[in-house]
Scaffold this active site. Structure first.
Site, PDB file in Angstrom:
ATOM      1  N   GLN A 132       0.851  -1.186   0.000  1.00 20.20           N
ATOM      2  CA  GLN A 132       0.000   0.000   0.000  1.00 20.20           C
ATOM      3  C   GLN A 132       0.887   1.236   0.000  1.00 20.20           C
ATOM      4  O   GLN A 132       1.829   1.345   0.784  1.00 20.20           O
ATOM      5  CB  GLN A 132      -0.922   0.008   1.231  1.00 20.20           C
ATOM      6  N   ASP A 268      -9.577   7.382  -3.863  1.00 16.48           N
ATOM      7  CA  ASP A 268      -8.244   7.770  -3.398  1.00 16.48           C
ATOM      8  C   ASP A 268      -7.870   9.144  -3.940  1.00 16.48           C
ATOM      9  O   ASP A 268      -7.879   9.357  -5.157  1.00 16.48           O
ATOM     10  CB  ASP A 268      -7.239   6.726  -3.888  1.00 16.48           C
ATOM     11  N   GLY A 294     -11.424   5.238   0.431  1.00 11.63           N
ATOM     12  CA  GLY A 294     -10.360   6.176   0.127  1.00 11.63           C
ATOM     13  C   GLY A 294      -8.994   5.518   0.093  1.00 11.63           C
ATOM     14  O   GLY A 294      -8.869   4.312  -0.130  1.00 11.63           O
ATOM     15  N   HIS A 295      -7.961   6.322   0.331  1.00 10.16           N
ATOM     16  CA  HIS A 295      -6.575   5.871   0.254  1.00 10.16           C
ATOM     17  C   HIS A 295      -6.286   4.764   1.257  1.00 10.16           C
ATOM     18  O   HIS A 295      -5.579   3.794   0.955  1.00 10.16           O
ATOM     19  CB  HIS A 295      -5.660   7.075   0.503  1.00 10.16           C
ATOM     20  N   PHE A 296      -6.815   4.891   2.470  1.00 10.80           N
ATOM     21  CA  PHE A 296      -6.619   3.893   3.516  1.00 10.80           C
ATOM     22  C   PHE A 296      -7.860   3.013   3.621  1.00 10.80           C
ATOM     23  O   PHE A 296      -8.574   3.021   4.634  1.00 10.80           O
ATOM     24  CB  PHE A 296      -6.290   4.572   4.848  1.00 10.80           C
TER      25      PHE A 296
END
Length: 315
Positions: A132, A268, A294-296
């Site tokens: 990631q 993201d 999202g990103h996480f």
């Protein structure tokens, strides 16, 4: 290189191991609690989380910025029944050593060398990589350097294509990459601010009620340590080396065709869906799972990601 551990098996524990292993494979996370360990790697203390049967296939979890192995706290119980899970903190992150920038080269080639030495210190002969964000350039260097060790890849919001970047983020970083000055550094320093750390977790998330404030509080505590800003600015500046390496990583993927899962938070703010399309073109047999996150994405979709890993790699 030495590995520290307080675990010792008694004869009774050894005899009971098959029973526990059976329960773990059946999906009982309580059978394999997380252990918190450290390994000496070239004079650095590398902290890591470990769970799962010692003789199971290894999954190496590589975290992003500005996180640590803490980001995998919800995923580990999902997969520890099937994998020997190892999740290290990079130098300058989490509980690992954070020497001053003049004593460690905070670039991704050096970071990958440290992570490779870490895997060798633990005796890991092959593994599936979960990558990631920063985990992408670390993991891809491991894969290209030692393709024989790669059992599979998981890409979670980590790009190997320049076109996979958000244009807004590129506009902030490109001047810094081109010429490092106090003026070009100023907008990059904003990535270290508390409001930006929280924004990275909240932006694009559709399950705000599942976002634990612990995530950004823990990350920010690391960023706020004395001298850590210099470390993170080195990493961010040296990220330009990763972009230059994209063609080599693409060539590896196209040639090796490792078993791959692409699991992606589609909202993201850093890496776009063009990153997914690029990976799919290189890896036509890859399994893809898109999440409204999202990103996480692990913060809100760990059960779905854990299920995708089990479905893809344990068939």
């Amino acid at each position: 290189m030495t590995r520290s551990s307080s675990s010792r098996f008694s004869i009774a524990a050894a005899l009971a191991l098959p029973l526990f292993a059976s329960a773990a494979v059946a999906g009982d996370p309580a059978s394999w609690p997380v252990s918190y360990r450290s390994a000496d790697v070239g004079g650095l203390s590398i902290a890591y989380r470990e769970a799962g049967p010692p003789d199971a296939p290894v999954m190496l979890l590589l975290h992003g910025f500005p996180a640590s192995s803490h980001m995998f706290r919800d995923l580990i119980p999902e997969i520890a029944g099937s994998y020997h899970v190892i999740a290290p903190d990079y130098p300058g992150f989490g509980q690992s050593s954070a020497p001053a920038a003049e004593h460690y080269d905070y670039d991704f080639a050096t970071l990958a060398e440290t992570m490779n030495a870490f895997t060798e210190a633990l005796g890991l002969e092959d593994y599936t990589l979960y990558m990631q964000d920063y985990g992408g350039p670390v993991g891809m260097r491991l894969a290209v350097s030692h393709p024989d060790r790669i059992a599979g890849l998981v890409f979670q919001n980590a790009t190997v294509h320049a076109e996979g970047w958000s244009s807004e983020v590129v506009a902030q970083l490109s001047p810094y990459w081109s010429e490092r000055t106090p003026e070009t550094e100023a907008p990059v320093r904003a990535f270290l601010a508390p409001e930006t750390t929280r924004w990275q977790y909240e932006q694009g998330s559709t399950r705000r009620d599942r976002l634990s404030p612990d995530a950004w509080v823990v990350d920010q505590a690391g960023l706020d340590r004395p001298g850590n800003d210099a470390i993170q600015l080195e990493y961010l500046w040296n990220y330009r080396d990763n972009v230059a390496a994209y063609p080599a990583w693409q060539a590896y993927l196209a040639s090796a065709q490792p078993r791959t899962l692409i699991v992606w938070g589609t909202n993201d703010p850093f890496f776009t869906m063009d990153a997914v399309t690029g990976l799919q073109k290189l890896l036509p047999n890859a399994e893809t799972r898109l999440l409204d996150a999202g990103h996480f994405a692990l913060e809100t979709h760990a059960p779905e990601i854990g299920a995708a890993i089990r479905d893809t790699f344990t068939q």
